[in-house]
Scaffold this motif. Structure first.
Motif, PDB file in Angstrom:
ATOM      1  N   PHE B 451       0.836  -1.202   0.000  1.00  0.00           N
ATOM      2  CA  PHE B 451       0.000   0.000   0.000  1.00  0.00           C
ATOM      3  C   PHE B 451       0.874   1.257   0.000  1.00  0.00           C
ATOM      4  CE2 PHE B 451      -3.654  -2.700   1.407  1.00  0.00           C
ATOM      5  CZ  PHE B 451      -4.428  -2.419   0.299  1.00  0.00           C
ATOM      6  N   GLY B 452       2.013   1.210   0.731  1.00  0.00           N
ATOM      7  CA  GLY B 452       2.953   2.324   0.663  1.00  0.00           C
ATOM      8  C   GLY B 452       3.415   2.562  -0.761  1.00  0.00           C
ATOM      9  N   SER B 453       3.717   1.460  -1.465  1.00  0.00           N
ATOM     10  CA  SER B 453       4.199   1.580  -2.841  1.00  0.00           C
ATOM     11  C   SER B 453       3.115   2.069  -3.782  1.00  0.00           C
ATOM     12  CB  SER B 453       4.709   0.234  -3.344  1.00  0.00           C
ATOM     13  OG  SER B 453       5.699  -0.218  -2.512  1.00  0.00           O
ATOM     14  N   VAL B 454       1.876   1.626  -3.542  1.00  0.00           N
ATOM     15  CA  VAL B 454       0.777   2.114  -4.380  1.00  0.00           C
ATOM     16  C   VAL B 454       0.750   3.637  -4.302  1.00  0.00           C
ATOM     17  CG1 VAL B 454      -1.734   2.243  -4.597  1.00  0.00           C
ATOM     18  CG2 VAL B 454      -0.645   0.038  -4.249  1.00  0.00           C
ATOM     19  N   LEU B 455       0.855   4.169  -3.079  1.00  0.00           N
ATOM     20  CA  LEU B 455       0.805   5.624  -2.920  1.00  0.00           C
ATOM     21  C   LEU B 455       2.048   6.284  -3.506  1.00  0.00           C
ATOM     22  CD1 LEU B 455      -0.505   5.445   0.686  1.00  0.00           C
ATOM     23  CD2 LEU B 455      -1.721   6.524  -1.196  1.00  0.00           C
ATOM     24  N   PHE B 456       3.210   5.625  -3.292  1.00  0.00           N
ATOM     25  CA  PHE B 456       4.488   6.213  -3.687  1.00  0.00           C
ATOM     26  C   PHE B 456       4.641   6.268  -5.207  1.00  0.00           C
ATOM     27  CE2 PHE B 456       9.246   5.552  -4.102  1.00  0.00           C
ATOM     28  CZ  PHE B 456       9.585   6.834  -3.715  1.00  0.00           C
ATOM     29  N   TRP B 457       4.289   5.175  -5.888  1.00  0.00           N
ATOM     30  CA  TRP B 457       4.544   5.102  -7.331  1.00  0.00           C
ATOM     31  C   TRP B 457       3.314   5.402  -8.178  1.00  0.00           C
ATOM     32  CZ3 TRP B 457       7.966   0.763  -5.422  1.00  0.00           C
ATOM     33  CH2 TRP B 457       9.308   1.140  -5.475  1.00  0.00           C
ATOM     34  N   PHE B 458       2.138   5.565  -7.540  1.00  0.00           N
ATOM     35  CA  PHE B 458       0.933   5.868  -8.314  1.00  0.00           C
ATOM     36  C   PHE B 458       1.129   7.099  -9.211  1.00  0.00           C
ATOM     37  CE2 PHE B 458      -3.290   7.413  -9.199  1.00  0.00           C
ATOM     38  CZ  PHE B 458      -4.036   6.263  -9.386  1.00  0.00           C
ATOM     39  N   PRO B 459       1.666   8.228  -8.678  1.00  0.00           N
ATOM     40  CA  PRO B 459       1.835   9.400  -9.552  1.00  0.00           C
ATOM     41  C   PRO B 459       2.783   9.138 -10.725  1.00  0.00           C
ATOM     42  CG  PRO B 459       2.783   9.787  -7.382  1.00  0.00           C
ATOM     43  CD  PRO B 459       2.023   8.521  -7.285  1.00  0.00           C
ATOM     44  N   LYS B 460       3.743   8.224 -10.526  1.00  0.00           N
ATOM     45  CA  LYS B 460       4.664   7.928 -11.640  1.00  0.00           C
ATOM     46  C   LYS B 460       3.915   7.269 -12.781  1.00  0.00           C
ATOM     47  CE  LYS B 460       7.734   8.675 -13.433  1.00  0.00           C
ATOM     48  NZ  LYS B 460       8.494   9.902 -13.435  1.00  0.00           N
ATOM     49  N   VAL B 461       2.991   6.363 -12.424  1.00  0.00           N
ATOM     50  CA  VAL B 461       2.314   5.574 -13.451  1.00  0.00           C
ATOM     51  C   VAL B 461       1.139   6.331 -14.053  1.00  0.00           C
ATOM     52  CG1 VAL B 461       1.112   3.399 -13.890  1.00  0.00           C
ATOM     53  CG2 VAL B 461       3.039   3.449 -12.321  1.00  0.00           C
ATOM     54  N   PHE B 462       0.382   7.068 -13.211  1.00  0.00           N
ATOM     55  CA  PHE B 462      -0.836   7.705 -13.718  1.00  0.00           C
ATOM     56  C   PHE B 462      -0.744   9.220 -13.832  1.00  0.00           C
ATOM     57  CE2 PHE B 462      -2.286   3.627 -12.039  1.00  0.00           C
ATOM     58  CZ  PHE B 462      -2.949   3.153 -13.149  1.00  0.00           C
ATOM     59  N   GLY B 463       0.315   9.815 -13.286  1.00  0.00           N
ATOM     60  CA  GLY B 463       0.493  11.244 -13.467  1.00  0.00           C
ATOM     61  C   GLY B 463      -0.205  12.114 -12.447  1.00  0.00           C
ATOM     62  N   PHE B 464      -0.891  11.514 -11.457  1.00  0.00           N
ATOM     63  CA  PHE B 464      -1.467  12.338 -10.386  1.00  0.00           C
ATOM     64  C   PHE B 464      -1.360  11.589  -9.068  1.00  0.00           C
ATOM     65  CE2 PHE B 464      -5.508  10.048  -9.949  1.00  0.00           C
ATOM     66  CZ  PHE B 464      -5.635   9.440 -11.192  1.00  0.00           C
ATOM     67  N   LYS B 465      -1.330  12.369  -7.976  1.00  0.00           N
ATOM     68  CA  LYS B 465      -1.177  11.770  -6.647  1.00  0.00           C
ATOM     69  C   LYS B 465      -2.510  11.296  -6.114  1.00  0.00           C
ATOM     70  CE  LYS B 465       2.737  14.421  -4.889  1.00  0.00           C
ATOM     71  NZ  LYS B 465       3.162  15.365  -3.863  1.00  0.00           N
ATOM     72  N   LEU B 466      -2.457  10.312  -5.223  1.00  0.00           N
ATOM     73  CA  LEU B 466      -3.663   9.890  -4.513  1.00  0.00           C
ATOM     74  C   LEU B 466      -3.903  10.844  -3.348  1.00  0.00           C
ATOM     75  CD1 LEU B 466      -3.109   6.042  -4.548  1.00  0.00           C
ATOM     76  CD2 LEU B 466      -4.914   7.276  -5.720  1.00  0.00           C
ATOM     77  N   ASP B 467      -5.156  10.917  -2.935  1.00  0.00           N
ATOM     78  CA  ASP B 467      -5.546  11.860  -1.896  1.00  0.00           C
ATOM     79  C   ASP B 467      -4.925  11.481  -0.548  1.00  0.00           C
ATOM     80  OD1 ASP B 467      -7.682  14.051  -1.272  1.00  0.00           O
ATOM     81  OD2 ASP B 467      -7.797  12.569   0.344  1.00  0.00           O
ATOM     82  N   GLU B 468      -4.185  12.425   0.057  1.00  0.00           N
ATOM     83  CA  GLU B 468      -3.454  12.118   1.289  1.00  0.00           C
ATOM     84  C   GLU B 468      -4.395  11.856   2.459  1.00  0.00           C
ATOM     85  OE1 GLU B 468      -0.030  11.976   2.515  1.00  0.00           O
ATOM     86  OE2 GLU B 468       0.224  11.411   0.421  1.00  0.00           O
ATOM     87  N   PHE B 469      -5.490  12.644   2.563  1.00  0.00           N
ATOM     88  CA  PHE B 469      -6.377  12.486   3.716  1.00  0.00           C
ATOM     89  C   PHE B 469      -6.972  11.088   3.772  1.00  0.00           C
ATOM     90  CE2 PHE B 469     -10.703  12.403   5.417  1.00  0.00           C
ATOM     91  CZ  PHE B 469     -10.448  12.760   6.720  1.00  0.00           C
ATOM     92  N   TRP B 470      -7.522  10.651   2.633  1.00  0.00           N
ATOM     93  CA  TRP B 470      -8.171   9.342   2.641  1.00  0.00           C
ATOM     94  C   TRP B 470      -7.145   8.222   2.738  1.00  0.00           C
ATOM     95  CZ3 TRP B 470     -12.833   8.332   4.051  1.00  0.00           C
ATOM     96  CH2 TRP B 470     -13.781   9.363   3.981  1.00  0.00           C
ATOM     97  N   ALA B 471      -5.956   8.453   2.191  1.00  0.00           N
ATOM     98  CA  ALA B 471      -4.901   7.441   2.310  1.00  0.00           C
ATOM     99  C   ALA B 471      -4.505   7.266   3.772  1.00  0.00           C
ATOM    100  CB  ALA B 471      -3.691   7.830   1.475  1.00  0.00           C
ATOM    101  N   LYS B 472      -4.429   8.393   4.506  1.00  0.00           N
ATOM    102  CA  LYS B 472      -4.075   8.295   5.925  1.00  0.00           C
ATOM    103  C   LYS B 472      -5.217   7.683   6.737  1.00  0.00           C
ATOM    104  CE  LYS B 472      -0.583  11.853   6.028  1.00  0.00           C
ATOM    105  NZ  LYS B 472      -0.259  13.252   6.317  1.00  0.00           N
ATOM    106  N   THR B 473      -6.471   8.068   6.381  1.00  0.00           N
ATOM    107  CA  THR B 473      -7.622   7.447   7.056  1.00  0.00           C
ATOM    108  C   THR B 473      -7.569   5.936   6.891  1.00  0.00           C
ATOM    109  OG1 THR B 473      -8.874   9.403   6.447  1.00  0.00           O
ATOM    110  CG2 THR B 473     -10.142   7.504   7.221  1.00  0.00           C
ATOM    111  N   MET B 474      -7.321   5.507   5.656  1.00  0.00           N
ATOM    112  CA  MET B 474      -7.260   4.079   5.396  1.00  0.00           C
ATOM    113  C   MET B 474      -6.151   3.438   6.221  1.00  0.00           C
ATOM    114  SD  MET B 474      -6.157   2.135   1.983  1.00  0.00           S
ATOM    115  CE  MET B 474      -6.074   0.360   1.967  1.00  0.00           C
ATOM    116  N   PHE B 475      -4.991   4.125   6.288  1.00  0.00           N
ATOM    117  CA  PHE B 475      -3.860   3.569   7.045  1.00  0.00           C
ATOM    118  C   PHE B 475      -4.232   3.355   8.507  1.00  0.00           C
ATOM    119  CE2 PHE B 475      -0.448   4.514  10.038  1.00  0.00           C
ATOM    120  CZ  PHE B 475       0.394   3.456   9.781  1.00  0.00           C
ATOM    121  N   TRP B 476      -4.842   4.367   9.130  1.00  0.00           N
ATOM    122  CA  TRP B 476      -5.139   4.235  10.561  1.00  0.00           C
ATOM    123  C   TRP B 476      -6.209   3.190  10.820  1.00  0.00           C
ATOM    124  CZ3 TRP B 476      -1.519   5.411  13.607  1.00  0.00           C
ATOM    125  CH2 TRP B 476      -0.664   6.503  13.332  1.00  0.00           C
ATOM    126  N   LEU B 477      -7.231   3.125   9.928  1.00  0.00           N
ATOM    127  CA  LEU B 477      -8.251   2.091  10.095  1.00  0.00           C
ATOM    128  C   LEU B 477      -7.639   0.704   9.938  1.00  0.00           C
ATOM    129  CD1 LEU B 477     -11.218   3.704   8.146  1.00  0.00           C
ATOM    130  CD2 LEU B 477     -11.174   3.145  10.578  1.00  0.00           C
TER     131      LEU B 477
END
Lengths: 118, 712
Positions: B451-477
């Protein structure tokens, strides 16, 4: 290191292959397998002797396949084949050797001796 | 020669019959209806929006390593979800079927799953999570990132890469269809002799299990060969061995393990198949067979496989920590050595999965010591990561949180692993849920890294970043779920709960089981947060667009090219001057230097052959499972014919001319200027003499892109 787009047929490792080599390797493997199967199904030797004979057949088959089918030798253009072979040998010794060791220890404790092993 | 199977068999359909469809099962029948309706809607939507041509041309026939990697990752995420649902079913059964007073529905005495159905659920859970979720996810990342990190245009064998994906997809299809046609194995994911013998498991479940494993082993082996060849042969000029990024080193060590160990699995399962199809006696109790020999052969592969999945995860963590600590990785050489030490020791420890076999004190001591040795290189890695973060400028992005979470889990899993390496302890907790909690901690290290890598390399592959708030929410849950499920599980293991119980007799354990169930509910919330994350990020994609260096602190070569990565990866092969090439270029002010001239490049053509062969391997697996011999022969012959035809024809590839390339590059650079709101700027550092940005081209002092004079 750069990736050339030259004709792959001209690569030295591809040049090493020949129809005759493949057929020789195939035939040797086939004959050895058939011989081993025949000996086992006809109980040509006592069990332990049989084990030894088919092991030798398997070893010859492996060498024939390495030489005729995989073309592994120690020449310069086959350097990566040699590297893989060198890496493979300790794995072979470890896996077979440790398996043999653990099962011989297990059999000491759990099994009657195989007939013909004395 | 073939074994007589119990029940009906006819030459046309083999063992297939209408009563093999579990339409009376109250869980599977509604699911089947839902799947059919969902499938029809999906196919209808594709037809309505006329996307078949796009899907076929751009995805299904592609040989582009990035698209294949994305498909591997989608496949892995879907199976991760399926495996999670299996986990949810297991936990629900145990909390329900607790104590003699517990109720039972759907034909079960306690709980809602019959023992036979429960056995299938946990077998499928294990097999799916390790081989059809973790493995495709990691192979997907290696596929996307490794060629970029070594500066290659594609993998060494693009067509073989597609073949590996579609054979893995065939394995996935095979295990999924076992839900609705026949049943799955009930012998645990790794199987036991002699329960998988035909005599004790007369159904088709074990056959599904054999062929699913065989296909996934084949797919992964093909992928492994490709990755090794890519790393050895396709490195950009200047990319010496000790300039390779750590993720690439980790991939190399992992794939060497895969290549050497998967054959052991294939042979072991082939021998099981011989027992079941030809009536041989490799793993029977009588006629010279040996039950433990199966366990031995399986774990001979099984333990190296564990490190095959953990090493790329370590590699991912080694990329994420430096990027968000703004420091080079601490102890690069020791990291490489540790990866290979782990890979080497992986071959020496497999007996620790069956210490209780009774091989005696000498053997157990040897394997105990060998297992503990793994702790040394792993400890080196943990300290390296800690020292990387020490006095770094740490940014707590969501990707960094996942990596730190993985580090904590590695400590928990690693230290309980050290306990389990001691035979005296192992005898006490063997097959208890303590072991389950231990290896789930380890496998969750992989999930966290992924999941760390999905967030880290997602912008490389698709050209935009994933949303930080929801990514952190998902992490804590997700982390709360992990604690709630696995801390009680460790405790229950010490209290003596054994694994795979369809009925839990001890009511004193009820509070712990309830806590685990609450943990599962929290995991469900984190899954929901993941879907929200995808929705929100795609909705706001224009706002979150990034340039080549998405994080601004990235270090390795993949961040040198545009985001999203163009299909040709690098317009001109970059010349590598240092370890952490992009960080070096940034330091020397040439990170935005563009090539001064372009040359024609040669690219591979798309091919439909790979997906045809994948479909045929699925047919072969299905026909073997149901013993439809004519179909086996037909599909096997078709596969061989397709392979020969494709080899005969080869692929001449096609040429992108320098002019086309220049046009595409100029457009990509304009997009980047819009995103970053400025022109490429250049620092005034002196570039060391002999430095080269692109092969055969001196570093241009201004680094202006060719013929782009329009400043705005």
């Amino acid at each position: 290191m750069s990736h050339g787009h030259d004709n792959p047929i001209l690569h030295p490792e591809v040049q090493m292959s020949s129809t005759r080599g493949y057929f020789t390797g195939f035939l040797i493997s086939l004959v050895l397998m058939a011989a081993a199967t025949a000996m086992v199904s006809s109980h040509a030797f006592p069990p332990f002797g049989l084990l030894m004979v088919i092991t030798i057949c398997a070893a010859i088959a492996i060498i024939a396949q390495i030489y005729f089918l995989l073309h592994i030798d120690v020449s310069e253009h086959n350097i990566w084949n040699t590297v893989s072979l060198v890496l493979f040998i300790p794995l072979f010794i470890l896996t077979i050797g440790l398996t043999w060791w653990m099962f011989s220890q297990l059999y000491l404790r759990t099994m009657p001796m195989m007939p013909g092993m004395h | 020669m073939l074994v007589q199977v119990p029940g009906g068999w006819n030459p046309l359909l083999g063992r297939l019959a209408i009563d093999q469809i579990p339409y009376t099962n109250p869980i599977l029948a509604p699911l089947f209806v839902a799947v059919v309706i969902g499938g029809i809607i999906l196919l209808g939507l594709i037809t309505y929006y006329q996307k078949w041509g796009y899907l076929w041309k751009e995805w299904l026939t592609t040989v582009d390593h990035k698209k294949l990697g994305v498909m591997y990752i989608i496949l892995g995420l879907v199976m991760l979800f399926r495996g999670f649902i299996d986990g949810l079913m297991i936990r629900t059964q145990q909390v329900w079927a607790n104590g003699p007073q517990s109720s039972g529905v759907f034909g079960a005495v306690h709980g809602y799953l019959t023992p036979f159905h429960f056995g299938q659920v946990y077998s499928a859970h294990g097999l799916i999570m390790i081989l059809l979720a973790a493995t495709p996810l990691l192979v997907g990342f290696m596929n996307i990132i490794v060629p970029l990190q070594v500066g290659a245009r594609d993998m060494a064998y693009p067509y073989l890469n597609a073949l590996g994906l579609w054979i893995t997809a065939a394995a996935v299809a095979l295990i999924m269809i076992s839900l609705f046609v026949g049943d799955f194995a009930h012998n645990g994911w790794f199987g036991y002799a002699p329960i998988f013998e035909l005599q004790y498991s007369p159904g088709v479940g074990v056959d599904y299990w054999i062929w699913t494993l065989e296909l996934t082993a084949l797919g992964t082996t093909l992928g492994g060969i490709n990755l090794i060849a890519t790393i050895v042969k396709m490195r950009a000029p200047g990319m010496t061995w000790f300039r390779l990024p750590i993720f690439t080193w980790a991939s190399l060590s992992a794939n060497i393990i895969a290549l050497t160990s998967f054959p052991a699995l294939q042979v072991a399962l082939f021998l099981v198949a011989c027992d079941r199809y030809f009536g041989s006696h490799f793993f029977t109790a009588g006629f010279g067979g040996n039950l433990m020999l199966y366990t031995n052969l399986f774990w001979l592969w099984g333990h190296p496989e564990v490190y095959f999945v953990i090493l790329p995860a370590f590699g991912m963590m080694s990329e994420i920590f430096p990027a968000f600590s703004e420091k080079p990785l601490f102890g690069y050489i020791t990291m490489v050595a540790a990866s290979f030490a782990i890979a080497g020791v992986s071959w020496l420890v497999w007996l620790h999965h069956f210490f209780t076999m009774g091989a005696g004190p000498e053997v157990n001591s040897f394997f105990s010591v060998a297992t503990m040795l793994v702790g040394i290189p792993t400890g080196v890695k943990v300290f390296n990561w800690a020292f990387t973060m020490y006095r770094g400028r740490i940014t707590y992005t969501a990707a960094m949180l996942w990596a730190i979470g993985a580090l904590f889990l590695l400590l928990v899993g690693g230290l309980t692993g050290m306990m389990l390496a001691i035979p005296a302890i192992n005898y006490m907790v063997h097959n208890s849920v303590f072991v389950i909690a231990h290896f789930h901690s380890m496998l969750l290290v992989i999930v966290y890294a992924i999941f760390g890598s999905v967030l880290f390399w997602f912008p490389k592959v698709f050209g935009f970043k994933l949303d930080e708030f929801w990514a952190k929410t998902m992490f804590w849950l997700f982390s709360a779920g992990t604690v709630l499920v696995f801390v009680p599980m460790y405790m229950l293991g010490f209290m003596g709960q054994t694994r795979r119980l369809d009925y839990v007799f001890n009511t004193a354990w009820h509070p712990y089981l309830v806590t685990e169930e609450i943990g599962i509910a929290v995991y469900c919330l984190s899954v929901a947060a993941f879907f929200v994350l995808l929705y929100v990020s795609i909705r706001d994609r224009v706002k979150n667009r990034v340039g080549q260096d998405a994080w601004g602190t990235s270090r390795s070569l993949e961040w040198l090219t545009h985001s999203p990565v163009p299909f040709y990866n690098f317009a001109v092969t970059p010349h590598v001057n240092a370890r952490d090439e992009l960080a070096w270029r940034r330091h020397n002010g040439i990170n935005e230097a563009q090539p001064t001239q372009y040359v024609d490049i040669h690219m591979p053509n798309n091919t439909g052959v790979a997906i045809y062969i994948g479909a045929l391997t699925f047919v072969l697996g299905f026909a073997l499972t149901w013993r439809v011999w004519w179909l086996c022969l037909l599909s096997l012959v078709a596969i061989i014919v397709l392979m020969i035809v494709r080899s005969w024809r080869g692929d001449p590839g096609y040429i992108i001319t320098a002019a086309e390339l220049e046009k595409m590059e100029r457009e990509a650079m304009q997009r980047q200027q819009q995103v970053e709101g400025h022109l490429p700027h250049h620092g005034g550092h002196a570039v060391p003499s002999g430095a080269m940005a692109y092969e055969g081209q001196k570093v241009s002092p201004l680094g202006t892109p060719p013929s782009s004079g329009d400043h705005h």
